[in-house]
Design an enzyme around this catalytic site. Structure first.
Site, PDB file in Angstrom:
ATOM      1  N   ASP A  83      -9.486  -0.126   5.291  1.00 46.03           N
ATOM      2  CA  ASP A  83      -8.783  -0.601   6.484  1.00 46.03           C
ATOM      3  C   ASP A  83      -7.277  -0.749   6.239  1.00 46.03           C
ATOM      4  O   ASP A  83      -6.489  -0.730   7.172  1.00 46.03           O
ATOM      5  CB  ASP A  83      -9.347  -1.958   6.905  1.00 46.03           C
ATOM      6  CG  ASP A  83     -10.868  -1.960   6.887  1.00 46.03           C
ATOM      7  OD1 ASP A  83     -11.457  -2.122   7.955  1.00 46.03           O
ATOM      8  OD2 ASP A  83     -11.462  -1.776   5.804  1.00 46.03           O
ATOM      9  N   HIS A 104     -12.248  -5.090   7.501  1.00 45.04           N
ATOM     10  CA  HIS A 104     -12.931  -4.817   6.228  1.00 45.04           C
ATOM     11  C   HIS A 104     -14.145  -3.928   6.487  1.00 45.04           C
ATOM     12  O   HIS A 104     -15.163  -4.037   5.814  1.00 45.04           O
ATOM     13  CB  HIS A 104     -13.374  -6.120   5.544  1.00 45.04           C
ATOM     14  CG  HIS A 104     -12.248  -6.953   5.039  1.00 45.04           C
ATOM     15  ND1 HIS A 104     -11.453  -7.701   5.869  1.00 45.04           N
ATOM     16  CD2 HIS A 104     -11.766  -7.150   3.786  1.00 45.04           C
ATOM     17  CE1 HIS A 104     -10.541  -8.335   5.144  1.00 45.04           C
ATOM     18  NE2 HIS A 104     -10.708  -8.010   3.882  1.00 45.04           N
ATOM     19  N   PHE A 110      -9.140  -2.185   0.561  1.00 43.53           N
ATOM     20  CA  PHE A 110     -10.092  -1.879   1.630  1.00 43.53           C
ATOM     21  C   PHE A 110      -9.547  -0.675   2.389  1.00 43.53           C
ATOM     22  O   PHE A 110      -8.337  -0.596   2.618  1.00 43.53           O
ATOM     23  CB  PHE A 110     -10.247  -3.061   2.602  1.00 43.53           C
ATOM     24  CG  PHE A 110     -11.096  -4.178   2.060  1.00 43.53           C
ATOM     25  CD1 PHE A 110     -12.465  -4.222   2.325  1.00 43.53           C
ATOM     26  CD2 PHE A 110     -10.535  -5.168   1.275  1.00 43.53           C
ATOM     27  CE1 PHE A 110     -13.247  -5.244   1.803  1.00 43.53           C
ATOM     28  CE2 PHE A 110     -11.314  -6.195   0.749  1.00 43.53           C
ATOM     29  CZ  PHE A 110     -12.677  -6.243   1.013  1.00 43.53           C
ATOM     30  N   GLU A 126       0.824  -1.220   0.000  1.00 47.77           N
ATOM     31  CA  GLU A 126       0.000   0.000   0.000  1.00 47.77           C
ATOM     32  C   GLU A 126       0.852   1.262   0.000  1.00 47.77           C
ATOM     33  O   GLU A 126       0.496   2.268  -0.612  1.00 47.77           O
ATOM     34  CB  GLU A 126      -0.963   0.015   1.199  1.00 47.77           C
ATOM     35  CG  GLU A 126      -2.130  -0.958   1.079  1.00 47.77           C
ATOM     36  CD  GLU A 126      -1.751  -2.395   1.358  1.00 47.77           C
ATOM     37  OE1 GLU A 126      -0.627  -2.643   1.855  1.00 47.77           O
ATOM     38  OE2 GLU A 126      -2.584  -3.292   1.096  1.00 47.77           O
TER      39      GLU A 126
END
Lengths: 325, 326
Positions: free
Chosen positions: B85, B129, B83, B60
């Protein structure tokens, strides 16, 4: 050793001397209380930015870190603007917004560093990816220390660069210390260059205090990157002669270790070569030093006479909507 | 005008923008060949190829960092964080690198990029999630934050985000991906960032909300229909910048405020709006401001736990009664 013309050799020497003399001025300004933030010097490491940037074109992009003063200068930021940046003045590239070498330039191809080490590696990989997507032969060069190579961004950035074979040269300045932490406590391997193999490209370890070794390794890496060969990691072994920052006396660095590395000073070594090979006479050297000194006089004068930004300018440049009218 | 879902509207926005502007790229995990975990990028790889729709490893931080490098070079990347999260893994690249770039270069460099992330709960996603991390980023100077509530809005807002010269984080309430359906025009339209949408005008209470809570507020209004109440329903659309003008105009008229948001109650968007109102419109308020929000716990998985956790229509009805009866 490459057969370089005298003009080129003296250019390299000039750039190394410029870096050191610029930093000597900074040290003086720091002691005068004119530099309010940290001061991170590259004393003893000058051959690395100089020997690598010597191969770059205007359209190449670098992401230097806080100990790469030489890279900013060679890539084209004028000493007076860099000096103004360091003194927090309106005329510096960040207009007083960020400190020390946190200066960038879209035109000159300099991604400004932040204090989060290695964070610019994925960004440089993105820049290199842009060159690849556009089919251009420009390259990106990302600088970092062995300390930064322990962060996730290093690994995520190298992995991406390896997968896409982007034109990126990764220059690791292994100066043996991450602030006070010796390299033995930073990693269980001897060389950061080992890490390149895990990401599918070549890593080399060279003597970073030997301008010719740096110049040669970079020449190969740049040629490879320009011709679609993908990234290379060049680990330049060097040593941080000064503390982490000017306030740091670095008593944790053993005196004998420091002394040993002082003997390997890259500028003294290069000067010895230039003198012995007849490339640099006494008057020529004096000429170089005088020119640099007067350029630095001018830079300090410009920076000191430049105004500080008005306080309310702190609100500008957050979004496009509050840029200058 | 065909009726399409929110996720289809999002795909359409990216497709149209990529057709319109060659500098628009899509980058993220599984966004290419596979078409995205929620199919939001389906067909884009086939249409635009691997140079413009880029599959990445699970990285990420690199997704955001590479997107930033592309943006610096003149591309307009749309990065997908699979997601919301997982966005914390790219947090530094967003808050320290991307958000600050314009500021620390005094406008010389900037980051025209979008970070899309499916957010919020209601689909039994469990702790990782289900999160609504918009508050973190609304608190970060230099990024804009959008949470759409309908298919129509999602398309127009995402197009605006892609064309914006500043970084925009676009949280997509996954609960609405296939539940929210609209007749979405096939032609080009843009919804300006920073403008709230007054969904229903009213005089008694300002019910201010965004994202999936818009739908719970709507069903609460249906329940309140029998009662003779006039409620103004405002969908913020943009969390940052906030449309203070629309909020203030509404509160000056109604003098009562209920704030509904799915994020944790403490320091959520509602907390900021309540503070603004007490600072700016204190003399217009007839009652305390009431917040309807999730408790300060992680988002639990098991249906009864998640049901208990999530703010719902009966909470909104109760809150409206509270300010009316005060």
């Amino acid at each position: 050793m490459p057969a370089l013309p005298k003009k080129k050799l003296l250019r390299l020497y000039h750039d190394m001397m410029l870096t050191r003399m610029f930093e000597d001025r900074l040290s003086k300004l720091y002691r005068q209380g004119k530099i309010l933030g940290g001061l991170y010097l590259s004393t003893g490491q000058e051959a690395i930015p100089v020997g690598t940037c010597a191969h770059l074109r205007e359209d190449d992009v670098i992401s230097p870190v806080h100990r790469d003063l030489g890279a900013f200068l060679i890539k084209g930021i004028e000493p007076r603007f860099l000096m103004a940046q360091i003194l927090g003045k309106e005329t510096g590239p960040s207009k007083g917004r960020d400190s020390f070498l946190h200066a960038g330039s879209k035109r000159l191809g300099i991604i400004p560093p932040t204090s989060i080490l290695a964070s610019t590696i994925p960004i440089a990989a993105g820049v290199a990816f842009a060159f690849k997507v556009r089919g251009e032969d420009s390259i990106a060069v990302s600088y970092f220390g062995e300390g930064g190579s322990n962060r996730g961004d290093f690994h995520e950035g190298l992995n991406f660069a390896g997968i896409h074979k982007v034109p990126l040269v990764l220059v690791c300045e292994n100066n043996k210390y991450a602030y006070s932490t010796p390299v033995e406590k930073e990693m269980a391997i001897c060389c950061v260059s080992y890490r390149a193999e895990s990401y599918g490209f070549e890593g080399v370890t060279i003597d970073g205090n030997d301008i010719f070794a740096v110049y040669d390794a970079m020449e190969k890496a740049v040629e490879k990157a320009r011709n679609g060969g993908g990234p290379t990691l060049i680990e330049c072994m060097t040593y941080r002669i000064k503390g982490h920052s000017e306030h740091d006396e670095a008593k944790y660095q053993p005196a004998e270790e420091k002394e040993e590395w002082k003997q390997k000073d890259p500028i003294a070594r290069f000067k010895k070569f230039l003198t012995e090979s007849g490339h640099l006479g006494e008057s020529e050297e004096q000429d170089i030093i005088d020119k640099i000194a007067s350029a630095l006089d001018e830079a300090v004068k410009f920076a000191e006479e430049s105004p500080f930004p008005p306080g309310e300018d702190a609100l500008k440049h957050v979004f496009a909507t509050n840029e200058e009218p | 005008m065909p009726e399409i879902t929110m996720v289809e509207a999002i795909r359409l926005a990216m497709k149209e923008e990529m057709e319109r502007d060659e500098s628009v790229m899509v980058i993220g995990e599984d966004v290419g060949m596979y078409g995205g975990a929620f199919r939001a990028t389906e067909g884009l790889y086939q249409q635009f190829g691997p140079n413009r729709v880029v599959d990445t490893p699970i990285s990420e931080s690199a997704i955001v960092g590479v997107a930033l490098g592309l943006a610096i070079m003149g591309f307009r990347p749309v990065a997908e964080i699979q997601f919301a999260d997982f966005i914390s893994c790219g947090f530094d690249q967003i808050v320290n690198q991307t958000a600050t770039l314009r500021y620390r270069t005094a406008g010389d460099m900037f980051a025209p990029m979008v970070i899309r992330a499916p957010s919020a709960a209601g689909v039994h996603g469990g702790l990782y999630h289900s999160q609504s991390p918009e508050g973190w980023f609304a608190h970060t100077p230099g990024v804009k934050v959008i949470v759409p509530s309908s298919a129509y809005d999602a398309k127009g807002l995402l197009k605006a985000a892609i064309r914006d010269d500043d970084p925009v984080i676009f949280f997509e309430p996954k609960y609405l991906y296939r539940r929210a359906k609209d007749d979405v025009p096939e032609d080009d339209y843009v919804i300006p960032i920073g403008k709230a949408n007054v969904l229903q005008e009213g005089d008694d209470v300002s019910l201010i909300t965004y994202g999936s809570m818009v739908h719970h507020c709507r069903s609460a209004l249906e329940k309140l229909e029998a009662e003779d109440l006039s409620i103004e329903l405002i969908d913020l659309r943009s969390i940052m910048p906030l449309d203070k003008e629309t909020i203030y105009a509404s509160v000056k008229k109604t003098n009562r405020v209920v704030l509904a948001y799915e994020d944790h109650k403490t320091l959520g968007i509602g907390a900021e709006i309540a503070a603004l109102l007490s600072e700016e419109l204190f003399e217009y308020l007839d009652t305390p401001i009431v917040r309807v929000a999730a408790p300060d716990t992680p988002v639990p998985y098991s249906p009864p736990l998640e049901e208990f956790y999530l703010p719902k229509e009966e909470d909104i009805v109760k809150a409206v009664h509270k300010v009316i009866e005060y």
